[in-house]
Design a protein around this motif. Structure first.
Motif, PDB file in Angstrom:
ATOM      1  N   ARG A 296       0.830  -1.208   0.000  1.00  0.00           N
ATOM      2  CA  ARG A 296       0.000   0.000   0.000  1.00  0.00           C
ATOM      3  C   ARG A 296       0.863   1.257   0.000  1.00  0.00           C
ATOM      4  O   ARG A 296       0.573   2.225  -0.703  1.00  0.00           O
ATOM      5  N   ARG A 297       1.942   1.221   0.762  1.00  0.00           N
ATOM      6  CA  ARG A 297       2.832   2.377   0.803  1.00  0.00           C
ATOM      7  C   ARG A 297       3.588   2.516  -0.517  1.00  0.00           C
ATOM      8  O   ARG A 297       3.845   3.635  -0.970  1.00  0.00           O
ATOM      9  N   LEU A 300       1.354   4.311  -2.773  1.00  0.00           N
ATOM     10  CA  LEU A 300       1.319   5.719  -2.406  1.00  0.00           C
ATOM     11  C   LEU A 300       2.529   6.452  -2.985  1.00  0.00           C
ATOM     12  O   LEU A 300       2.402   7.553  -3.551  1.00  0.00           O
ATOM     13  N   PHE A 364      10.084   3.516   2.058  1.00  0.00           N
ATOM     14  CA  PHE A 364       8.695   3.667   2.490  1.00  0.00           C
ATOM     15  C   PHE A 364       8.378   2.701   3.630  1.00  0.00           C
ATOM     16  O   PHE A 364       7.252   2.237   3.797  1.00  0.00           O
ATOM     17  N   ASP A 367       5.890   5.147   8.809  1.00  0.00           N
ATOM     18  CA  ASP A 367       4.429   5.170   8.916  1.00  0.00           C
ATOM     19  C   ASP A 367       3.842   6.026   7.796  1.00  0.00           C
ATOM     20  O   ASP A 367       4.519   6.898   7.216  1.00  0.00           O
ATOM     21  N   GLU A 368       2.562   5.789   7.475  1.00  0.00           N
ATOM     22  CA  GLU A 368       1.970   6.423   6.294  1.00  0.00           C
ATOM     23  C   GLU A 368       1.867   7.941   6.426  1.00  0.00           C
ATOM     24  O   GLU A 368       2.034   8.660   5.436  1.00  0.00           O
ATOM     25  N   LEU A 371       5.236   9.253   5.713  1.00  0.00           N
ATOM     26  CA  LEU A 371       5.512   9.024   4.302  1.00  0.00           C
ATOM     27  C   LEU A 371       4.823  10.071   3.441  1.00  0.00           C
ATOM     28  O   LEU A 371       5.438  10.645   2.524  1.00  0.00           O
ATOM     29  N   GLU A 372       3.561  10.350   3.715  1.00  0.00           N
ATOM     30  CA  GLU A 372       2.828  11.377   2.962  1.00  0.00           C
ATOM     31  C   GLU A 372       3.532  12.728   3.052  1.00  0.00           C
ATOM     32  O   GLU A 372       3.742  13.410   2.049  1.00  0.00           O
TER      33      GLU A 372
END
Length: 385
Positions: A296-297, A300, A364, A367-368, A371-372
């Motif tokens: 998922r990452r 992203l 990545f 944590d999301e 990362l964002e």
């Protein structure tokens, strides 16, 4: 004084410094900087593993362990590898090591000598060249193809007289997972060159995406006597700080590696081996769930990078890295510094081999939310170029 006087041989530290492509720093940091530079899982070590270590400590498991590693752990690693690869391994094939890094170093020092040539498909993990320098050998860089696959023809051309080929699969830094045909191609090269060993670093073998089937070097049955696998508990089980890995090889090669490893490192930590044994009892479904989180990452990252005109990147298929190329006159180290100035740490692509120049490595594994934010800052830095 004669100018033709023989010069002293370079010391070991000088050889390592000369070979190493790793920067001494990752660039200046400021409060609030986001790091996409570290190859370390963001989650904690699973509670069952921690519990096993605590139980071992309370039970007095604090004395020296057997010099090759815990017999129970070696047998369990051999059993797992036998089930996964369809070839029988036993404890005599396994050496427990102080992390994957110590296994890599011991394998190189056991099998490579001064003046030997070592083939390294790149871009790849920078530590391999350092180990080759320790042995007094020569690293021969062979660039992978534009799609990330192996240049088997180039490797075959360079193979005569070479002593070892070092493979990272899945690849740090690109996230490439080599196909079955690529791995079998390496088997053909080994078959044609009976003095050549394959050292396969498969630290990320449990982290593959898009339902890809991972092909281990341990499937190369006809040349298995010259294949050395290095594995680690660090990535699959979030055990980076525990420092435990292993080597799997033919019994005679494993003993040569063990001799080097035990001479440099001594015995392994007893209660950490008990914890590693517990890690191997974690269900495969848990590992797949963790890998799905990284996928998922990965998606992203690809969405963010896909919107940048100056960036091109091969889609990662495993591990937790992306290796974008930046269309810029700046060097990789200068690009990494620009990113640091923008509040996000990444690694310069030149660290990972000659063809890494112009690239940056993004991890990545964080944590999301981080990362964002890191990707947003990375995009701002690229657009500012």
């Amino acid at each position: 004084m004669s100018t033709n006087a023989p010069q002293p041989a370079a010391s070991l530290p000088d050889r390592i410094r000369s070979a190493s492509r790793r920067p001494r720093t990752l660039g200046g940091t400021v409060p609030g900087t986001v790091s996409l530079a570290m190859g370390e899982p963001d989650g904690d070590t699973p509670a069952a593993i921690v519990g096993a270590a605590l139980h071992a400590l309370r039970a007095g498991r604090t004395r020296y362990a057997p010099i090759t590693g815990s017999p129970d752990l070696r047998r369990e690693i051999a059993s797992r590898l036998s089930q996964a690869q369809g070839h029988r391994f036993d404890a005599a094939n396994v050496v427990v090591t102080h992390g994957g890094s110590a296994g890599l170093a011991a394998a190189v020092l056991a099998l490579v000598g001064p003046g030997d040539r070592v083939l390294i498909p790149e871009p790849t993990y920078s530590l391999y060249a350092d180990h080759v320098a320790m042995a007094g050998a020569e690293a021969v860089w062979i660039s992978t193809r534009p799609d990330g696959s192996l240049d088997l023809a180039g490797l075959a051309d360079a193979a005569p007289g070479a002593r070892m080929l070092v493979l990272c699969n899945p690849v740090n830094p690109t996230g490439m997972v080599f196909s079955k045909s690529d791995v079998e191609g390496l088997g053909t090269i080994l078959r044609d060159h009976p003095d050549l060993h394959l050292l396969s670093d498969e630290a990320y073998s449990d982290i593959v995406f898009d339902d890809i089937a991972f092909t281990s070097a341990l499937t190369l049955a006809p040349v298995l006597d010259r294949v050395v696998l290095v594995g680690t508990f660090s990535k699959s089980y979030a055990m980076t700080g525990w420092r435990i890995g292993y080597v799997c090889a033919s019994a005679d090669v494993a003993e040569r590696i063990n001799l080097v490893h035990r001479t440099i490192n001594g015995t392994m930590n007893t209660f950490v081996q008990d914890a590693a044994l517990e890690a191997l009892r974690i269900p495969e479904s848990d590992l797949r769930t963790r890998a799905a989180g990284y996928q998922r990452r990965r998606d992203l990252v690809m969405r963010h990078l896909g919107g940048l005109d100056a960036v091109s990147v091969v889609r990662p298929r495993g591990a937790f890295y992306a290796f974008p190329r930046i269309d810029s006159p700046l060097s990789s180290e200068e690009l990494a510094q620009r990113c640091a100035d923008a509040g996000v740490l990444v690694r310069a692509g030149s660290e990972f081999g000659p063809s890494g120049e112009g690239h940056l490595r993004l991890s990545f594994a964080t944590d999301e939310a981080s990362l964002e934010e890191g990707l947003r800052r990375f995009a701002d830095a690229v657009k500012a170029l």
